[in-house]
Design an enzyme around this catalytic site. Structure first.
Site, PDB file in Angstrom:
ATOM      1  N   ARG A   1      -5.720  -1.684  -0.231  1.00  0.00           N
ATOM      2  CA  ARG A   1      -5.972  -0.475   0.571  1.00  0.00           C
ATOM      3  C   ARG A   1      -6.025   0.786  -0.298  1.00  0.00           C
ATOM      4  O   ARG A   1      -6.716   1.734   0.027  1.00  0.00           O
ATOM      5  CB  ARG A   1      -4.870  -0.290   1.601  1.00  0.00           C
ATOM      6  CG  ARG A   1      -4.491  -1.536   2.344  1.00  0.00           C
ATOM      7  CD  ARG A   1      -4.745  -1.395   3.829  1.00  0.00           C
ATOM      8  NE  ARG A   1      -4.406  -2.629   4.500  1.00  0.00           N
ATOM      9  CZ  ARG A   1      -5.259  -3.616   4.744  1.00  0.00           C
ATOM     10  NH1 ARG A   1      -6.535  -3.493   4.383  1.00  0.00           N
ATOM     11  NH2 ARG A   1      -4.885  -4.715   5.359  1.00  0.00           N
TER      12      ARG A   1
ATOM     13  N   PHE B   1       0.818  -1.222   0.000  1.00  0.00           N
ATOM     14  CA  PHE B   1       0.000   0.000   0.000  1.00  0.00           C
ATOM     15  C   PHE B   1       0.845   1.264   0.000  1.00  0.00           C
ATOM     16  O   PHE B   1       0.371   2.331  -0.380  1.00  0.00           O
ATOM     17  CB  PHE B   1      -0.945   0.008   1.226  1.00  0.00           C
ATOM     18  CG  PHE B   1      -0.264   0.416   2.516  1.00  0.00           C
ATOM     19  CD1 PHE B   1      -0.087   1.762   2.837  1.00  0.00           C
ATOM     20  CD2 PHE B   1       0.216  -0.527   3.411  1.00  0.00           C
ATOM     21  CE1 PHE B   1       0.558   2.147   4.008  1.00  0.00           C
ATOM     22  CE2 PHE B   1       0.859  -0.153   4.587  1.00  0.00           C
ATOM     23  CZ  PHE B   1       1.026   1.185   4.876  1.00  0.00           C
TER      24      PHE B   1
ATOM     25  N   LYS C   1      -1.257  -6.818  -9.268  1.00  0.00           N
ATOM     26  CA  LYS C   1      -2.226  -6.979  -8.169  1.00  0.00           C
ATOM     27  C   LYS C   1      -1.838  -5.930  -7.127  1.00  0.00           C
ATOM     28  O   LYS C   1      -0.945  -6.128  -6.313  1.00  0.00           O
ATOM     29  CB  LYS C   1      -2.127  -8.388  -7.581  1.00  0.00           C
ATOM     30  CG  LYS C   1      -3.395  -8.930  -6.930  1.00  0.00           C
ATOM     31  CD  LYS C   1      -4.004  -8.057  -5.845  1.00  0.00           C
ATOM     32  CE  LYS C   1      -3.418  -8.304  -4.480  1.00  0.00           C
ATOM     33  NZ  LYS C   1      -3.841  -7.266  -3.496  1.00  0.00           N
TER      34      LYS C   1
ATOM     35  N   SER D   1       5.328  -6.976   3.201  1.00  0.00           N
ATOM     36  CA  SER D   1       5.881  -7.290   4.526  1.00  0.00           C
ATOM     37  C   SER D   1       6.661  -8.602   4.487  1.00  0.00           C
ATOM     38  O   SER D   1       6.440  -9.448   3.613  1.00  0.00           O
ATOM     39  CB  SER D   1       4.740  -7.381   5.539  1.00  0.00           C
ATOM     40  OG  SER D   1       3.840  -8.389   5.127  1.00  0.00           O
TER      41      SER D   1
ATOM     42  N   CYS E   1       9.548   1.777   3.456  1.00  0.00           N
ATOM     43  CA  CYS E   1      10.441   0.658   3.790  1.00  0.00           C
ATOM     44  C   CYS E   1      11.862   1.143   3.996  1.00  0.00           C
ATOM     45  O   CYS E   1      12.688   0.424   4.545  1.00  0.00           O
ATOM     46  CB  CYS E   1      10.410  -0.386   2.701  1.00  0.00           C
ATOM     47  SG  CYS E   1      11.086   0.233   1.169  1.00  0.00           S
TER      48      CYS E   1
END
Ligand code: NAD
Length: 492
Positions: A175, A147, A171, A224, A279
């Protein structure tokens, strides 16, 4: 309530909306996202496969033309795309434009595809024998994205995948799914043939179908760590090539000789920008020796001046976090920090009472391994300070951490910086640069739990990941070697 469409074969395709999309600045639900039936996913993969048969044969000049035009359209539509990003993600408009600029770089890099796809040639490796190499597309690429960068990460993947003659099924995160659809429309407008870039909305079950489907050849994943590990294991078990980039816990080391004003500015930008939902955000400042007290003072001075508000308000330094659940999780790290003996120097959790999903800037002093706020990726506006006695302790802390995405050192000592960059087990290192995201002609990737698979993303490694090598060994016999009279002189 409107439903966010898929984008298949060059057009929007409606689905039955099931999962909510929120405006994080208000907390209001703004749309629903469909979770497609398995048969719909099969159909999208069949469409992609069909398109790949012609796109893989397209000339390099055709692909270059599409990418150049797409680049221009991205520039022209920056304001529109940034508004979509801010409405669904919550980041400030300036940040959304920054993300688009970093995505654009990857399109520009991919525009150089004739250079990047050059093969090798060795003449006369044996008598009358030549060897040349070339790279061919892998086929259908599934791009599964998080997201926090709804435009940049899809562009990291798609620019190189399309340039190398592959077809993409993106894909996006459920969110903030709308930016992906606009990217698809702009690619079509740029001249990309129908079916070459598709957007498949969905959730974990959609991803799992892609991971196991025989029509998918390669998978690029960013998200994640637990999901990255799952994607890598499942995808490779099913015979696909996979690169899966995971989470992070990035440390910024400040040595005694550093300019503390520069270091404090960097900690603020890298710790709280985009509400810490990057990140490559700095989540731990490692204060070496006596640096901690003066550095914390300088960080708090700056932190107290930050404005938290809607991303659409130009006065906001950062906006809300992505969901109510995520906000509550972040707040919990701060409200329970004292149980681990951590000092909460600044507590921004009161902002959670506002409508929307806000958390103010938080500063924790004394984070260390074995405490939740150090061990976990919080992914919010929470900066921790770890105090260590020596430079060696700082390196040991970083190298013991299971993540290895990015790290930075602040110092005036060139040799210390050089030794640091060689000693740390981390993929991307900044020297007096807090967020060392490589420019697009280098590849992006972490070590340890921040990347599963060997290929970093975008840049040269992206070109390699989306292609398979062929090496061709050639011998053209002289007519005198054969028995057939070709009707021309044999000595040329
Ligand atoms: P996420 O892992 O929850 O979701 C990423 C994608 O995986 C989404 O498309 C989602 O639909 C799908 N997904 C979620 N759960 C799944 C499951 N159980 N099985 C299969 N698919 C599943 O990540 P997120 O919350 O959207 O993004 C934030 C995370 O991404 C952070 O950990 C951040 O560090 C990481 N991230 C890493 C990088 C990098 O370059 N290393 C870049 C951006 C974000």
């Amino acid at each position: 309530m409107q439903s966010v469409p898929h984008f298949v074969s060059g057009q929007r395709v409606a689905g039955v909306g099931e999962m909510p999309v929120f405006n994080p600045a208000t907390g209001e639900m703004t749309a629903l996202v469909p979770v497609p039936e398995a048969s719909f996913v099969d159909g999208v993969i069949a469409t992609a496969h069909e398109a790949s048969l012609t796109w893989r044969e397209s000339s390099l000049s055709q692909r270059t033309n599409v990418l150049f035009t797409f680049r221009q359209l991205l520039v022209e539509h920056t304001d529109e795309l940034a508004a979509i990003i801010t409405a669904e993600h919550g980041k400030t408009l300036a940040d959304a434009k920054g993300e688009l600029a970093r995505g654009l770089e990857n399109v520009e890099y991919a525009c150089g595809l004739t250079e990047h796809l050059k093969g090798g040639f060795s003449s006369q490796v044996a008598d009358g024998v030549d060897v040349h190499s070339l790279r061919e597309p892998v086929g259908v690429v599934a791009a599964i994205t998080p997201f926090n960068f709804p435009a940049m990460v899809p562009l990291w993947m798609s620019a190189n995948a399309l340039a190398t003659g592959n077809v993409v099924i993106l894909k996006p995160s459920e969110r903030d799914p709308s930016t992906a659809v606009r990217l698809g429309e702009l690619l079509s407008e740029a001249g990309l043939p129908d079916g070459v870039f598709n957007v498949l909305q969905g959730n974990a079950s959609t991803v799992n179908q892609l991971l196991e489907h025989e029509g998918i050849d390669a998978i690029s994943f960013v998200g994640s760590t637990p999901v990255a590990r799952h994607v890598y294991q499942t995808g490779t078990t099913n015979g696909k090539q996979v690169q899966a980039l995971g989470g992070a816990k990035n440390h910024m080391v400040v040595l005694a000789d550093a300019d503390l004003d520069i270091a404090a500015d960097a900690a603020i930008n890298a710790g709280y920008g985009a509400a810490g939902e990057r990140c490559m955000a700095i989540s731990v400042v490692v204060a070496v020796g006596d640096v901690a007290e003066p550095l914390i003072e300088k960080i708090t001075e700056r932190l107290d001046k930050l404005t938290v508000g809607p991303g659409s308000d130009p006065s906001s330094d950062f906006g809300p976090v992505i969901t109510k659940e995520h906000r509550d999780r972040i707040v919990n790290y701060v409200t329970t920090a004292a149980l681990d003996g951590i000092t909460v120097v600044r507590d921004g959790t009161a902002l959670a009472d506002r409508p929307g999903f806000f958390v103010g800037p938080c500063l924790l002093d004394g984070v260390r391994p074995g405490t939740r706020s150090y061990d976990d990726e919080i992914f919010g506006p929470v900066l921790g300070v770890a105090r260590v006695a020596t430079y060696d302790d700082a390196v040991a802390l970083i190298n013991a951490n299971p993540y290895g995405n990015g790290t930075a050192i602040f110092t005036r000592d060139g040799n210390a910086a050089r030794v640091f960059s060689r000693q740390v087990t981390v993929g991307m290192i900044g020297i007096n640069v807090p967020i060392p995201v490589p420019v697009s002609s280098y590849s992006f990737g972490g070590w340890k739990n921040s990347l599963f698979g060997h290929a970093h993303i975008y840049g040269p490694e992206g070109f390699a990941f989306y292609t398979r090598a062929k090496v061709i060994t050639t011998r053209w016999p002289k007519p005198s070697d054969s028995q057939i009279d070709l009707g021309f002189p044999t000595t040329r």
